[in-house]
Motif scaffolding. Sequence first.
Motif, short mmCIF file in Angstrom:
data_model
loop_
_atom_site.label_atom_id
_atom_site.label_comp_id
_atom_site.label_asym_id
_atom_site.label_seq_id
_atom_site.Cartn_x
_atom_site.Cartn_y
_atom_site.Cartn_z
N GLY A 49 -15.59 -22.83 -26.17
CA GLY A 49 -16.22 -21.64 -26.71
C GLY A 49 -17.41 -21.19 -25.87
N TYR A 50 -18.22 -22.14 -25.39
CA TYR A 50 -19.33 -21.79 -24.50
C TYR A 50 -18.80 -21.12 -23.23
CZ TYR A 50 -22.90 -24.27 -27.20
OH TYR A 50 -23.78 -24.66 -28.17
N MET A 51 -17.71 -21.67 -22.69
CA MET A 51 -17.13 -21.08 -21.47
C MET A 51 -16.63 -19.67 -21.73
SD MET A 51 -14.98 -24.43 -20.25
CE MET A 51 -15.70 -26.05 -20.48
N LEU A 52 -15.97 -19.47 -22.87
CA LEU A 52 -15.48 -18.14 -23.21
C LEU A 52 -16.63 -17.13 -23.30
CD1 LEU A 52 -12.72 -18.61 -25.93
CD2 LEU A 52 -12.44 -17.65 -23.65
N GLN A 53 -17.72 -17.56 -23.93
CA GLN A 53 -18.85 -16.65 -24.08
C GLN A 53 -19.45 -16.30 -22.73
OE1 GLN A 53 -18.47 -15.34 -27.08
NE2 GLN A 53 -20.57 -15.68 -27.78
N LEU A 54 -19.57 -17.29 -21.83
CA LEU A 54 -20.12 -17.01 -20.51
C LEU A 54 -19.22 -16.10 -19.71
CD1 LEU A 54 -21.56 -20.44 -19.27
CD2 LEU A 54 -22.83 -18.41 -19.95
N ALA A 55 -17.90 -16.22 -19.92
CA ALA A 55 -16.95 -15.45 -19.13
C ALA A 55 -16.79 -14.02 -19.61
CB ALA A 55 -15.58 -16.14 -19.14
N PRO A 68 -26.56 -21.06 -22.05
CA PRO A 68 -25.30 -20.77 -22.74
C PRO A 68 -25.47 -20.86 -24.25
CG PRO A 68 -24.98 -22.37 -20.97
CD PRO A 68 -26.44 -22.23 -21.16
N THR A 69 -24.88 -19.89 -24.96
CA THR A 69 -24.97 -19.88 -26.42
C THR A 69 -23.59 -19.68 -27.02
OG1 THR A 69 -25.40 -17.50 -26.45
CG2 THR A 69 -27.32 -18.96 -26.42
N LEU A 70 -23.44 -20.15 -28.24
CA LEU A 70 -22.23 -19.94 -29.03
C LEU A 70 -22.68 -19.75 -30.47
CD1 LEU A 70 -19.14 -19.93 -29.26
CD2 LEU A 70 -19.21 -22.41 -29.53
N LEU A 71 -22.25 -18.65 -31.09
CA LEU A 71 -22.74 -18.27 -32.41
C LEU A 71 -24.26 -18.15 -32.41
CD1 LEU A 71 -20.51 -20.43 -34.81
CD2 LEU A 71 -20.04 -18.18 -33.83
N ASP A 72 -24.79 -17.64 -31.30
CA ASP A 72 -26.24 -17.44 -31.13
C ASP A 72 -27.03 -18.73 -31.14
OD1 ASP A 72 -26.00 -14.68 -30.95
OD2 ASP A 72 -26.07 -14.43 -33.13
N ASN A 73 -26.36 -19.87 -30.92
CA ASN A 73 -27.03 -21.17 -30.85
C ASN A 73 -26.88 -21.74 -29.45
OD1 ASN A 73 -27.88 -21.39 -33.59
ND2 ASN A 73 -25.76 -21.83 -34.16
N PRO A 74 -27.96 -22.26 -28.85
CA PRO A 74 -27.86 -22.84 -27.51
C PRO A 74 -27.13 -24.18 -27.54
CG PRO A 74 -30.07 -23.16 -28.38
CD PRO A 74 -29.34 -22.30 -29.38
N SER A 496 -19.27 -23.87 -38.23
CA SER A 496 -19.61 -24.70 -37.09
C SER A 496 -19.30 -23.96 -35.79
CB SER A 496 -18.84 -26.02 -37.14
OG SER A 496 -17.45 -25.80 -36.94
N LYS A 497 -19.85 -24.48 -34.70
CA LYS A 497 -19.55 -23.89 -33.39
C LYS A 497 -18.07 -24.03 -33.06
CE LYS A 497 -24.14 -24.93 -31.51
NZ LYS A 497 -24.88 -25.69 -30.46
N ALA A 498 -17.48 -25.15 -33.45
CA ALA A 498 -16.05 -25.35 -33.18
C ALA A 498 -15.22 -24.31 -33.93
CB ALA A 498 -15.64 -26.76 -33.58
N GLN A 499 -15.57 -24.04 -35.19
CA GLN A 499 -14.84 -23.02 -35.95
C GLN A 499 -15.01 -21.64 -35.35
OE1 GLN A 499 -16.74 -23.80 -39.68
NE2 GLN A 499 -15.21 -25.30 -40.34
N GLY A 500 -16.23 -21.33 -34.89
CA GLY A 500 -16.45 -20.05 -34.26
C GLY A 500 -15.67 -19.91 -32.96
N ALA A 501 -15.65 -20.98 -32.16
CA ALA A 501 -14.88 -20.93 -30.91
C ALA A 501 -13.39 -20.77 -31.19
CB ALA A 501 -15.12 -22.21 -30.11
N ALA A 502 -12.90 -21.38 -32.27
CA ALA A 502 -11.48 -21.23 -32.62
C ALA A 502 -11.16 -19.79 -32.99
CB ALA A 502 -11.15 -22.17 -33.78
N LEU A 503 -12.05 -19.12 -33.72
CA LEU A 503 -11.82 -17.72 -34.05
C LEU A 503 -11.83 -16.84 -32.80
CD1 LEU A 503 -14.05 -17.47 -37.24
CD2 LEU A 503 -11.56 -17.27 -37.16
N LEU A 504 -12.71 -17.18 -31.85
CA LEU A 504 -12.77 -16.41 -30.61
C LEU A 504 -11.49 -16.60 -29.80
CD1 LEU A 504 -16.43 -17.15 -29.45
CD2 LEU A 504 -15.56 -14.95 -30.23
#
Length: 580
Positions: A49-55, A68-74, A496-504
């Motif tokens: 998810g962090y990689m997706l956000q950076l890309a 790097p942030t995911l769901l606005d969290n570093p 969680s960050k994992a749940q957010g990354a899964a939605l992304l």
Amino acid sequence: MNHLTPAIVAQSAVRRLPRLALLLLCVAYVLLGFWGRAPWKAQDIEAFGYMLQLAQPGMSEAISWLKPTLLDNPDSNLALLPYWLGALSIQWAPKGLEDVFARLPFIAMLSATLAATWYAVYSLTRHPAAQPVAFAFGGEAKPADYARAMADGGLLALLACLGLARLSHETTPALSQLCFAALLFFGLSTWARHRIQSAVAVSVGMLGLTLSGAPTLALWLGIGGTVICATAQPDPAQRRLSMLDVGLLALICLLCVTTAGALDLWRWRVVPHSMFDLHLLGKLIVWFTWPAWPLALWALWRWRGQLSHVWRYPHLGLPLWFALVTIGATWFTGLSDRALLSSLPAIATLAALALPTLKRSLGALIDWFTLLFFSFCALAMWVVWVAMQTGIPAKPARNVARLAPEFVPEFSIGAFVLAVSATLAWAALVRWRTGYHRAAIWKSMVLPAGGAVLCWLLLTTLWLPLLNYARSYAALVQKITRITDQNACFQYAGISKAQGAALLHHGQARLMPMQAPQPDCQWLIIDRANLSLLSAKIRALGWVEHAAIKRPTDNDETLVMFRPANPLNLPPTRSEEPVR
């Protein structure tokens, strides 16, 4: 040196392990587990998810890449380099293959780990104190042949370690730390023979560890390893040259400290433990480093004549230092198996030193134990796979249905052929090992490494659909997209960050923090575990519950979906019935 060297090895015992067989073993181990697999929970999908956000196209600003942030969290791991590599690979990926391209740098890092370990063992065992006893009338193993056979054994010991399989195939900073620790280990092991390549490897290793979230580990390993290499020089002239090397290391350390300070990578992460927790550390080491740790302890016992001056013998001092520092890091950072991962190259090196000292009876015990253990594991995997496909035997089929409800087995001819080929190769390996052939010092590691690779291969072929269903968020997000369709916009709170990354990734969703319903973002999603803390705010903002979606293989993980209490030109949903 002979009176300190327990190794008695004839030239006939250091014959070459067939290169093609070793290469195929490594290729099968590296590729299977990266290819065709969905990102698993939780650290794997979170790092992705962090990689997706950076890309993302709008994330080109320097501050985004440095924080790097995911769901606005570093990122709490403070790891930059693995996310940078993954994000750069994603930017080159065709649509729909982002997760495949994100794994390419990690495939390279695992391959580099295996290569660095082989060359490190080869270089360390070329040291005069690591060589076998010289026979009165000749016939002892030649130095280069002996070192090559020992390196083969060390690589096989690394492949056999149980803890390496899953964590080394995830796109997480743990693999990045393993790779750069192995490069640092390799650089220090060749310090006395190849100054330039060693300096490059040490620099890359220490900087890589620093940018992978382990700056303190880089300093401890680099400084202690250089002291061992400097004091191991028997010639005073070489020792003076080593002092220049220490100065070079000081510059590298200064660069690491400066880099970590400039990027704000220093954090206090010490987790206090009581002495009663030592048994937890012991249990972790026992299963995670099996079967290398018994051989490593045996090597320390058999080479105990050199332990009193271990700093003079880099073939013992260097791997022992790396193992002790990484085990200490595991203890002080919360008993994490991810911290222990970086110890495996060093422990595998110590295990290789045990091979020329093993008695025939002990070698036979290792062979029979691994033969029975891995054969039983492979048989169990085949039985469960047959039960998934046919329903027979009934009990394993019922267990799968109970643990993974709604899972629909699928048959892949490619995976089936790979699994059959691996099983036949295992049978051929067992036949070779139990047959009559000339002895080789790496022979005791062939069955452990082959069995570990076989089981990993069966898991990532026959069981891969089941593991993807059980360990990924794909099934959960699929249920959500049946209601909202792909590319929906979700407001979120308490996920969680994992749940957010899964939605992304799986849902191609747009995410924004919870607020009042918006015309272009009229879904709210919350983890049920945090719902009680947010219920008053949810009602005040005008949201009402629409559906509760359970993760099929985890009844404790449920995402609750909300819609506005007062519709704002709501688009039609695929199902107005709440899905529970």
